[in-house]
Design a protein around this motif. Structure first.
Motif, PDB file in Angstrom:
ATOM      1  N   SER A 142      22.421  39.927  53.576  1.00 33.44           N
ATOM      2  CA  SER A 142      23.039  40.053  51.508  1.00 33.44           C
ATOM      3  C   SER A 142      23.462  41.361  50.439  1.00 33.44           C
ATOM      4  N   ASN A 143      22.150  42.549  51.404  1.00 33.66           N
ATOM      5  CA  ASN A 143      22.782  43.587  50.690  1.00 33.66           C
ATOM      6  C   ASN A 143      24.320  44.130  50.687  1.00 33.66           C
ATOM      7  N   TYR A 144      25.311  43.719  52.881  1.00 39.91           N
ATOM      8  CA  TYR A 144      26.381  43.716  52.682  1.00 39.91           C
ATOM      9  C   TYR A 144      27.693  42.981  52.146  1.00 39.91           C
ATOM     10  N   LEU A 145      27.341  41.513  51.740  1.00 38.16           N
ATOM     11  CA  LEU A 145      27.430  40.691  51.088  1.00 38.16           C
ATOM     12  C   LEU A 145      27.718  40.841  49.748  1.00 38.16           C
ATOM     13  N   ASN A 146      27.280  41.597  48.875  1.00 40.42           N
ATOM     14  CA  ASN A 146      27.206  41.912  47.701  1.00 40.42           C
ATOM     15  C   ASN A 146      28.302  43.354  47.475  1.00 40.42           C
ATOM     16  N   SER A 147      27.763  44.009  48.771  1.00 37.91           N
ATOM     17  CA  SER A 147      28.675  45.499  49.084  1.00 37.91           C
ATOM     18  C   SER A 147      30.579  45.123  48.293  1.00 37.91           C
ATOM     19  N   ILE A 148      30.062  43.746  49.881  1.00 37.77           N
ATOM     20  CA  ILE A 148      31.819  43.394  49.864  1.00 37.77           C
ATOM     21  C   ILE A 148      32.448  42.997  48.486  1.00 37.77           C
ATOM     22  N   LYS A 149      31.084  42.133  48.010  1.00 32.28           N
ATOM     23  CA  LYS A 149      31.352  41.458  46.715  1.00 32.28           C
ATOM     24  C   LYS A 149      32.052  42.496  45.391  1.00 32.28           C
ATOM     25  N   ARG A 150      31.193  43.392  44.936  1.00 31.70           N
ATOM     26  CA  ARG A 150      31.174  45.313  44.277  1.00 31.70           C
ATOM     27  C   ARG A 150      32.854  45.422  44.899  1.00 31.70           C
ATOM     28  N   LEU A 151      32.902  45.478  46.143  1.00 30.32           N
ATOM     29  CA  LEU A 151      35.055  46.026  46.835  1.00 30.32           C
ATOM     30  C   LEU A 151      35.739  45.728  45.955  1.00 30.32           C
ATOM     31  N   ASN A 152      35.342  43.691  46.086  1.00 26.45           N
ATOM     32  CA  ASN A 152      36.744  43.017  45.730  1.00 26.45           C
ATOM     33  C   ASN A 152      36.548  42.964  43.962  1.00 26.45           C
ATOM     34  N   LEU A 176      40.324  50.614  49.016  1.00 26.41           N
ATOM     35  CA  LEU A 176      39.635  49.474  48.800  1.00 26.41           C
ATOM     36  C   LEU A 176      39.790  48.353  49.811  1.00 26.41           C
ATOM     37  N   GLN A 177      41.234  48.118  49.322  1.00 29.34           N
ATOM     38  CA  GLN A 177      41.978  47.339  50.085  1.00 29.34           C
ATOM     39  C   GLN A 177      42.065  47.390  51.702  1.00 29.34           C
ATOM     40  N   ARG A 178      41.377  48.309  52.402  1.00 21.95           N
ATOM     41  CA  ARG A 178      41.180  48.446  53.763  1.00 21.95           C
ATOM     42  C   ARG A 178      39.582  48.708  53.938  1.00 21.95           C
ATOM     43  N   LEU A 179      38.970  48.609  53.199  1.00 19.50           N
ATOM     44  CA  LEU A 179      37.500  48.669  52.879  1.00 19.50           C
ATOM     45  C   LEU A 179      36.866  46.634  52.723  1.00 19.50           C
ATOM     46  N   VAL A 180      37.718  46.436  51.820  1.00 23.16           N
ATOM     47  CA  VAL A 180      37.754  45.217  51.756  1.00 23.16           C
ATOM     48  C   VAL A 180      38.494  44.523  53.271  1.00 23.16           C
ATOM     49  N   LYS A 181      39.197  44.405  53.959  1.00 23.39           N
ATOM     50  CA  LYS A 181      39.539  44.162  55.163  1.00 23.39           C
ATOM     51  C   LYS A 181      38.821  44.262  56.437  1.00 23.39           C
ATOM     52  N   ASN A 182      38.026  45.391  55.774  1.00 23.41           N
ATOM     53  CA  ASN A 182      37.632  45.545  57.294  1.00 23.41           C
ATOM     54  C   ASN A 182      36.462  44.951  57.206  1.00 23.41           C
ATOM     55  N   GLY A 183      35.066  44.680  56.231  1.00 23.34           N
ATOM     56  CA  GLY A 183      34.330  43.602  55.356  1.00 23.34           C
ATOM     57  C   GLY A 183      34.091  42.475  56.148  1.00 23.34           C
ATOM     58  N   ASN A 184      35.403  41.941  55.697  1.00 26.60           N
ATOM     59  CA  ASN A 184      35.973  40.977  55.782  1.00 26.60           C
ATOM     60  C   ASN A 184      36.014  40.037  57.578  1.00 26.60           C
ATOM     61  N   THR A 185      36.566  41.398  57.876  1.00 23.26           N
ATOM     62  CA  THR A 185      36.757  41.355  59.821  1.00 23.26           C
ATOM     63  C   THR A 185      34.698  41.364  60.226  1.00 23.26           C
ATOM     64  N   GLN A 186      34.369  42.523  60.022  1.00 16.58           N
ATOM     65  CA  GLN A 186      33.327  42.092  60.330  1.00 16.58           C
ATOM     66  C   GLN A 186      32.462  41.393  59.716  1.00 16.58           C
ATOM     67  N   LEU A 187      32.468  41.108  58.937  1.00  8.97           N
ATOM     68  CA  LEU A 187      31.659  39.366  58.660  1.00  8.97           C
ATOM     69  C   LEU A 187      32.519  38.040  59.083  1.00  8.97           C
ATOM     70  N   GLU A 188      33.577  37.671  59.833  1.00  9.38           N
ATOM     71  CA  GLU A 188      34.656  37.075  60.843  1.00  9.38           C
ATOM     72  C   GLU A 188      33.233  37.495  62.205  1.00  9.38           C
ATOM     73  N   ASN A 189      33.221  38.607  62.822  1.00  6.29           N
ATOM     74  CA  ASN A 189      32.791  38.497  64.004  1.00  6.29           C
ATOM     75  C   ASN A 189      31.550  39.138  63.969  1.00  6.29           C
ATOM     76  N   SER A 190      30.225  39.017  62.614  1.00 11.26           N
ATOM     77  CA  SER A 190      29.351  38.454  62.792  1.00 11.26           C
ATOM     78  C   SER A 190      29.072  37.028  62.611  1.00 11.26           C
ATOM     79  N   ASP A 248      29.765  54.842  49.154  1.00 16.33           N
ATOM     80  CA  ASP A 248      28.553  54.648  49.390  1.00 16.33           C
ATOM     81  C   ASP A 248      29.093  52.999  50.296  1.00 16.33           C
ATOM     82  N   GLU A 249      30.100  52.295  49.274  1.00 15.04           N
ATOM     83  CA  GLU A 249      30.461  50.765  49.548  1.00 15.04           C
ATOM     84  C   GLU A 249      30.564  51.111  51.358  1.00 15.04           C
ATOM     85  N   GLU A 250      31.239  52.213  51.459  1.00 15.21           N
ATOM     86  CA  GLU A 250      31.976  52.192  53.224  1.00 15.21           C
ATOM     87  C   GLU A 250      31.092  52.984  54.116  1.00 15.21           C
ATOM     88  N   ASN A 251      29.829  53.267  53.455  1.00  8.52           N
ATOM     89  CA  ASN A 251      28.496  53.474  54.486  1.00  8.52           C
ATOM     90  C   ASN A 251      28.298  52.146  54.105  1.00  8.52           C
TER      91      ASN A 251
END
Length: 575
Positions: free
Chosen positions: A53-63, A84-98, A38-41
């Motif tokens: 907000s939804n995206y940040l909450n997802s990363i927080k849950r993953l963390n 999980l580490q891969r997802l968190v890293k990907n999430g952080n990268t996308q957040l920086e890109n955003s 679900d988080e990966e989606n």
């Protein structure tokens, strides 16, 4: 797999442990793996589609899940941890890109700063919606990183380019407006673009600091602001170096630009320091070359005056003043227009500090404070002392050169007096007057010297009006209308011849003095001063001599050219 893990866990935990508690712990460990899809989606959708907000909450849950998994330290969770580490890293990268994308989208390439300055409008900020989103992203990143905030670098890159591009034309204009059509034209206050450049920089930087304070945490305000301003400050430093090179190449006419730049940039530094607490060191470093040139100019201008006089090959034979005098005084007059920064420079050097100034002892990394630009008594007094030093140095150089090139004391006296009068007039008719009132004793000394030189001829002429004829008390005739006849009658033939010769010699010498006086080029005040001196020295002596001996000529005019009224008319013609 789970059965094997459960059996091992039970053996590991021991038979006295509550079986239900163990199962509950195992179920908790399984939850991250179950919710990972679900988080990966959400992560795959990115902040824009998933909603920030939804995206940040997802990363927080993953963390949080990753933290729980890592704390279990069970090998069975290693694959899930990696995922999980891969997802968190990907999430952080996308957040920086955003963050980068949103900031670039909302940041114009540049704006026209003059539009905001001329209309006295505040420089634009990012929209509140944009700031809110960027702030949310930063809150997550800064709260989940023990190292430097990666968003600071992104922000500085995007906004630094915007600041630089907005200011680049004003930087160019500051250098371009320093170039003059006439190389000899003296710089006038406000004619360079540096004031507008600094005004735009202050408005932009203050707006930028406001944005930063609304996006980043307090610990990142300074680093983010300094990083964003680094590129435009580098451009400023380059601009000031170019201006400094121009000033040094045209020091006698453009030293005032150095004083103006010093004041403007110091004002910018103090204002930004008050409003942001930042950039003082960077601005001081940028200003340093111009500030040092400002200090060195004081000694250089004195030397330049002496050099100009020393290179003169000929002086006017009629004693006319020369241009270097009015040029030097014009420079001092113009300096008064920049008294605030000059006062600060004077105070930093100390009274008379320009006399021993060298390039090595002018350097200082401190930028003048607002207080140092207060024109207090000290600053005015030191500047007044600098003015009198300049005038005395000029007059000394002129006298030395005139003694080599001018023949005769009279013309030397005229030359010095003319130049003294030009100096006094340019003080009296300018803002130098209140500064130098009561401080011109040196000029009085030079005037006395000029008068002594000019009156030297009068002393030589006056010798002819002293008689050496002696009569005994019993022979001395009574004074009255026939005094001259009585005196002449009592003279021996030899004495009579001596008196006749004295009148003739006086006539010749006096006529030469009058003719020479009229050939000299004198300022009105100088002509009147010397005419008065000549009259006061010679007329009383001549009148006394004429009273005693005019009967020697018996009115024929053979020996006596002037009676008292005639010579009085000649004296009046000298004025």
């Amino acid at each position: 797999m789970l059965h094997s893990f459960t059996h091992s866990a039970l053996v590991y935990l021991g038979t006295n442990i509550d079986i239900d508690a163990v199962v509950a712990a195992i179920e908790k460990l399984r939850q991250p793996a179950d919710s990972k899809d679900d988080e990966e989606n959400i992560i795959r959708q990115g902040p824009e589609k998933a909603g920030l907000s939804n995206y940040l909450n997802s990363i927080k849950r993953l963390n949080k899940a990753l933290e729980n998994m890592q704390s279990s330290n069970l090998r069975a969770n290693q694959q899930t941890i990696s995922d999980l580490q891969r997802l968190v890293k990907n999430g952080n990268t996308q957040l920086e890109n955003s963050f980068d994308k949103l900031l670039r989208t909302e940041t114009p390439r540049s704006i026209e700063p003059l539009h905001y300055i001329t209309k006295e409008r505040p420089f634009p900020l990012l929209s509140q919606d944009t700031i809110s989103k960027l702030s949310l992203m930063n809150s997550y990143v800064s709260g989940n990183s023990s190292s430097e905030n990666s968003l600071v670098k992104i922000y500085a890159e995007v906004r630094g380019a915007y600041l630089s591009q907005t200011l680049v034309n004003l930087a160019y204009a500051s250098v371009n407006t320093a170039k003059k059509k006439s190389p000899d034209a003296i710089y006038r206050s406000g004619t360079n673009g540096i004031g507008m450049y600094a005004q735009a920089m202050e408005g932009l930087f203050v707006a930028e600091y406001d944005i930063i304070c609304n996006i980043f945490m307090r610990q990142d305000w300074g680093p983010a602001f300094q990083a964003a301003c680094q590129a435009p400050l580098a451009e400023l430093a380059r601009t000031l170096r170019e201006l400094n090179n121009h000033i040094k190449a045209h020091l006698s006419t453009d030293c005032y630009l150095a004083y103006e730049v010093t004041e403007i940039m110091s004002g910018l530094s103090n204002s930004l320091d008050t409003r942001t607490g930042e950039l003082k060191t960077a601005l001081a470093a940028a200003l340093k070359p111009v500030r040092e040139t400002s200090k060195m100019s004081l000694a250089e201008l004195l030397d330049d005056t002496r050099r100009k006089v020393s290179t003169i090959q000929a002086l006017p034979p009629d004693g006319s003043p020369i241009p270097v005098v009015s040029e030097t005084m014009q420079r001092l007059q113009t300096m008064v227009d920049f008294l605030r920064p000059i006062s600060s420079i004077m105070i930093s050097l100390g009274d008379g500090g320009w006399k021993s100034m060298t390039p090595s002892n002018t350097s200082t990394d401190a930028i003048p404070s607002l207080a140092s630009f207060d024109i207090g008594a000290d600053g005015k007094e030191i500047f007044a002392h600098y003015c009198t030093d300049t005038i005395d140095s000029l007059m000394s150089a002129l006298e030395q050169k005139a003694r080599l090139l001018l023949k005769g004391k009279s013309v030397l006296g005229v030359f010095l007096a003319n130049n003294i009068t030009i100096i006094e007039r340019m003080i009296r008719d300018s803002d130098l007057k209140p500064l130098l009132e009561g401080r011109l004793g040196g000029l009085d000394t030079w005037r006395k010297k000029a008068k002594a030189l000019y009156s030297d001829t009068c002393k030589e002429i006056s010798i002819h009006l002293f008689d050496v004829i002696h009569t005994s008390r019993t022979q001395r005739p009574p004074s009255g209308s026939n005094e001259s006849a009585s005196i002449v009658k009592a003279l021996s033939s030899k004495d009579k011849d001596a008196i006749k010769a004295k009148f003739q010699t006086f006539n010749t010498s006096f006529d030469e003095l009058v003719a020479r006086h009229k050939t000299f080029s004198m300022e009105r005040e100088v002509r009147q001063m010397f005419a008065k001196d000549v009259q006061q020295m010679l007329e009383p002596l001549y009148n006394r001599f004429w009273d005693r001996y005019h009967e020697i000529d018996k009115g024929r005019g053979k020996y006596i050219k002037y009676d008292k009224s005639a010579i009085a008319a000649v004296f009046l013609s000298l004025y």
